[in-house]
Scaffold this active site. Structure first.
Site, PDB file in Angstrom:
ATOM      1  N   GLU A 106       0.743  -1.040  -0.139  1.00 35.91           N
ATOM      2  CA  GLU A 106      -0.081   0.041  -0.130  1.00 35.91           C
ATOM      3  C   GLU A 106       0.883   1.239   0.071  1.00 35.91           C
ATOM      4  O   GLU A 106       0.503   2.182  -0.570  1.00 35.91           O
ATOM      5  CB  GLU A 106      -0.921   0.065   1.315  1.00 35.91           C
ATOM      6  CG  GLU A 106      -1.943  -0.909   1.456  1.00 35.91           C
ATOM      7  CD  GLU A 106      -2.698  -0.901   2.382  1.00 35.91           C
ATOM      8  OE1 GLU A 106      -4.255  -0.541   2.586  1.00 35.91           O
ATOM      9  OE2 GLU A 106      -2.405  -1.298   3.548  1.00 35.91           O
ATOM     10  N   ILE A 140      -5.723   5.802   7.708  1.00 34.14           N
ATOM     11  CA  ILE A 140      -6.718   6.920   7.137  1.00 34.14           C
ATOM     12  C   ILE A 140      -7.412   7.601   8.118  1.00 34.14           C
ATOM     13  O   ILE A 140      -7.597   9.017   7.915  1.00 34.14           O
ATOM     14  CB  ILE A 140      -7.791   6.498   6.254  1.00 34.14           C
ATOM     15  CG1 ILE A 140      -8.772   5.168   6.651  1.00 34.14           C
ATOM     16  CG2 ILE A 140      -7.275   5.609   4.889  1.00 34.14           C
ATOM     17  CD1 ILE A 140      -9.941   4.820   6.042  1.00 34.14           C
ATOM     18  N   GLU A 141      -7.442   7.193   9.274  1.00 34.57           N
ATOM     19  CA  GLU A 141      -8.004   8.118  10.470  1.00 34.57           C
ATOM     20  C   GLU A 141      -7.039   8.935  10.821  1.00 34.57           C
ATOM     21  O   GLU A 141      -7.259  10.281  10.928  1.00 34.57           O
ATOM     22  CB  GLU A 141      -8.114   7.267  11.734  1.00 34.57           C
ATOM     23  CG  GLU A 141      -9.344   6.135  11.700  1.00 34.57           C
ATOM     24  CD  GLU A 141      -8.815   4.594  11.044  1.00 34.57           C
ATOM     25  OE1 GLU A 141      -7.866   4.695  10.277  1.00 34.57           O
ATOM     26  OE2 GLU A 141      -9.496   3.805  11.390  1.00 34.57           O
ATOM     27  N   LYS A 152     -11.173   3.936   1.332  1.00 34.41           N
ATOM     28  CA  LYS A 152     -10.402   3.414   0.477  1.00 34.41           C
ATOM     29  C   LYS A 152     -10.994   2.580  -0.300  1.00 34.41           C
ATOM     30  O   LYS A 152     -11.504   1.493   0.060  1.00 34.41           O
ATOM     31  CB  LYS A 152      -9.311   2.473   1.642  1.00 34.41           C
ATOM     32  CG  LYS A 152      -8.264   3.544   2.321  1.00 34.41           C
ATOM     33  CD  LYS A 152      -7.594   2.663   3.403  1.00 34.41           C
ATOM     34  CE  LYS A 152      -6.346   1.937   2.843  1.00 34.41           C
ATOM     35  NZ  LYS A 152      -5.289   1.265   3.939  1.00 34.41           N
TER      36      LYS A 152
END
Length: 118
Positions: free
Chosen positions: A21, A72-73, A100
């Protein structure tokens, strides 16, 4: 109260927990919802009398481009901090949603989404 929404902003990011990722990256979508009280909206047609969502888009794009976070937080918290730093006096409420897409999960899943309010 007025609501301004930027929906489905799309970016390629290099955030994530897994090494692939962070190297290959992945596509994400971001929504920003801003609630504000603009009395001038009914009497003015000048962008300076509202919250300039073009600037907000550019600010979000810059945060994403510079982010190498795992979660992503964390990215969402940075986006909220940036928008509030530049437009906080105009905001009554701010919500950020991040999705995502194309997750490295062995199963059928369209996306994962987080929502943060700041």
């Amino acid at each position: 109260m007025e609501t301004i929404r930027l929906n489905n902003m799309q970016f390629h990011s290099h955030i994530g927990v897994l090494p692939e990722e962070r190297v290959v990256g992945q596509d994400i979508q971001i929504d920003v919802e801003m609630k504000t009280n603009f009395k001038q909206l009914v009497t003015s047609d000048d962008v300076k009398d509202t919250l300039n969502y073009g600037l907000v888009f550019d600010e979000v794009a810059e945060v994403v481009a510079n982010s190498r976070d795992e979660l992503i937080e964390t990215l969402g918290a940075k986006i909220i901090a940036t928008i509030k730093r530049h437009h906080g006096e105009q905001l009554d409420r701010l919500i950020v949603r991040i999705r995502k897409l194309g997750l490295p999960i062995d199963g059928i899943l369209a996306n994962v989404e987080i929502e943060l309010e700041g």
